[in-house]
Design a protein around this motif. Sequence first.
Motif, short mmCIF file in Angstrom:
data_model
loop_
_atom_site.label_atom_id
_atom_site.label_comp_id
_atom_site.label_asym_id
_atom_site.label_seq_id
_atom_site.Cartn_x
_atom_site.Cartn_y
_atom_site.Cartn_z
N ASP A 42 0.82 -1.21 0.00
CA ASP A 42 0.00 0.00 0.00
C ASP A 42 0.86 1.26 0.00
N TYR A 43 1.91 1.26 0.80
CA TYR A 43 2.80 2.42 0.85
C TYR A 43 3.45 2.66 -0.51
N LEU A 44 3.94 1.61 -1.14
CA LEU A 44 4.59 1.75 -2.44
C LEU A 44 3.60 2.23 -3.51
N VAL A 45 2.42 1.63 -3.52
CA VAL A 45 1.42 2.01 -4.52
C VAL A 45 0.99 3.46 -4.33
N VAL A 46 0.74 3.85 -3.08
CA VAL A 46 0.31 5.22 -2.82
C VAL A 46 1.41 6.20 -3.19
N PHE A 47 2.64 5.89 -2.87
CA PHE A 47 3.72 6.82 -3.16
C PHE A 47 3.92 7.00 -4.66
N PHE A 48 4.06 5.89 -5.39
CA PHE A 48 4.37 6.01 -6.81
C PHE A 48 3.16 6.40 -7.64
N PHE A 52 2.64 10.02 -9.53
CA PHE A 52 2.35 10.04 -10.97
C PHE A 52 1.05 10.79 -11.26
N LEU A 53 0.01 10.52 -10.47
CA LEU A 53 -1.27 11.22 -10.68
C LEU A 53 -1.14 12.72 -10.39
N MET A 104 0.91 9.66 1.21
CA MET A 104 0.14 10.22 0.11
C MET A 104 0.41 11.72 -0.03
N VAL A 105 0.49 12.44 1.07
CA VAL A 105 0.77 13.88 1.03
C VAL A 105 2.16 14.12 0.40
N ALA A 106 3.15 13.35 0.83
CA ALA A 106 4.50 13.50 0.27
C ALA A 106 4.51 13.18 -1.22
N ALA A 107 3.76 12.17 -1.63
CA ALA A 107 3.71 11.80 -3.04
C ALA A 107 3.08 12.90 -3.88
N VAL A 108 2.01 13.50 -3.40
CA VAL A 108 1.35 14.56 -4.16
C VAL A 108 2.25 15.79 -4.25
N ILE A 109 2.93 16.12 -3.18
CA ILE A 109 3.85 17.27 -3.22
C ILE A 109 5.01 16.99 -4.17
N LEU A 110 5.61 15.82 -4.05
CA LEU A 110 6.75 15.49 -4.92
C LEU A 110 6.31 15.34 -6.38
N GLY A 111 5.08 14.90 -6.61
CA GLY A 111 4.58 14.80 -7.98
C GLY A 111 4.34 16.15 -8.61
N ILE A 149 2.37 26.71 -7.75
CA ILE A 149 2.38 26.67 -6.29
C ILE A 149 0.95 26.72 -5.75
N VAL A 150 0.09 27.52 -6.39
CA VAL A 150 -1.32 27.56 -6.00
C VAL A 150 -1.95 26.18 -6.21
N TYR A 151 -1.57 25.53 -7.31
CA TYR A 151 -2.07 24.17 -7.55
C TYR A 151 -1.70 23.24 -6.40
N LEU A 152 -0.44 23.29 -5.97
CA LEU A 152 -0.01 22.42 -4.88
C LEU A 152 -0.71 22.75 -3.57
N VAL A 153 -0.83 24.04 -3.28
CA VAL A 153 -1.45 24.47 -2.02
C VAL A 153 -2.91 24.05 -1.95
N LEU A 154 -3.60 24.02 -3.08
CA LEU A 154 -5.03 23.66 -3.07
C LEU A 154 -5.28 22.18 -3.29
N SER A 155 -4.42 21.52 -4.03
CA SER A 155 -4.69 20.11 -4.33
C SER A 155 -4.27 19.17 -3.20
N VAL A 156 -3.22 19.50 -2.48
CA VAL A 156 -2.74 18.60 -1.41
C VAL A 156 -3.77 18.44 -0.29
N PRO A 157 -4.35 19.51 0.27
CA PRO A 157 -5.36 19.30 1.31
C PRO A 157 -6.61 18.59 0.80
N ALA A 158 -6.99 18.87 -0.45
CA ALA A 158 -8.17 18.20 -1.01
C ALA A 158 -7.90 16.70 -1.15
N ALA A 159 -6.72 16.34 -1.61
CA ALA A 159 -6.38 14.92 -1.73
C ALA A 159 -6.30 14.26 -0.36
#
Length: 170
Positions: A42-48, A52-53, A104-111, A149-159
């Motif tokens: 689960d950790y690997l799938v969520v991270f990668f 990617f998403l 998941m938060v780290a993956a979305v930020i790094l993505g 940056i606005v995309y990251l700030v708004l998409s991370v909490p929503a995800a």
Amino acid sequence: MRCIKCNQPICVKCAVRTPTGYACRSCIRAHQRTFDTATTRDYLVVFFLGGFLAFLGSIVVSLISSIIWGYIVIFLAPTAGVLIGNTLRRVVRGHHSRRLNWTMVAAVILGGLPLVLFSLLPGLFYFLYAGSADPLSAFSIFGSVIWQIVYLVLSVPAAYTQFAGIRLVR
């Protein structure tokens, strides 16, 4: 005072109040471990997959905002975050843990970061080699960086809220 689970004596400092009474810290930890159902897969799938998403989402939002106008990012970023969070929650089939949420938060930020850096490079080269200090040209060059940056700030909490299953309204 006695623990409601194991009936062992506990001091007032060590007692943890629960809705049904007081419990010792070891029983509370054991109870919380039953809710951490995430596996290594689960950790690997969520991270990668999450990275990617998020990368795809940042590209799509960037393309749409450059075609229409930049302000649409305010509406598209939370939508992308909701889609990412719901997709990842379905992929891990209800497995959850606090660490999985932060993965998941780290993956979305790094993505989302590669597009921020990619958008930042032309502006840096422009200022290094052209030497312009015009504030209007700075805003036009760094405008795409600001919207990323606005995309990251708004998409991370929503995800995060979608993935963690947080309900804001009942």
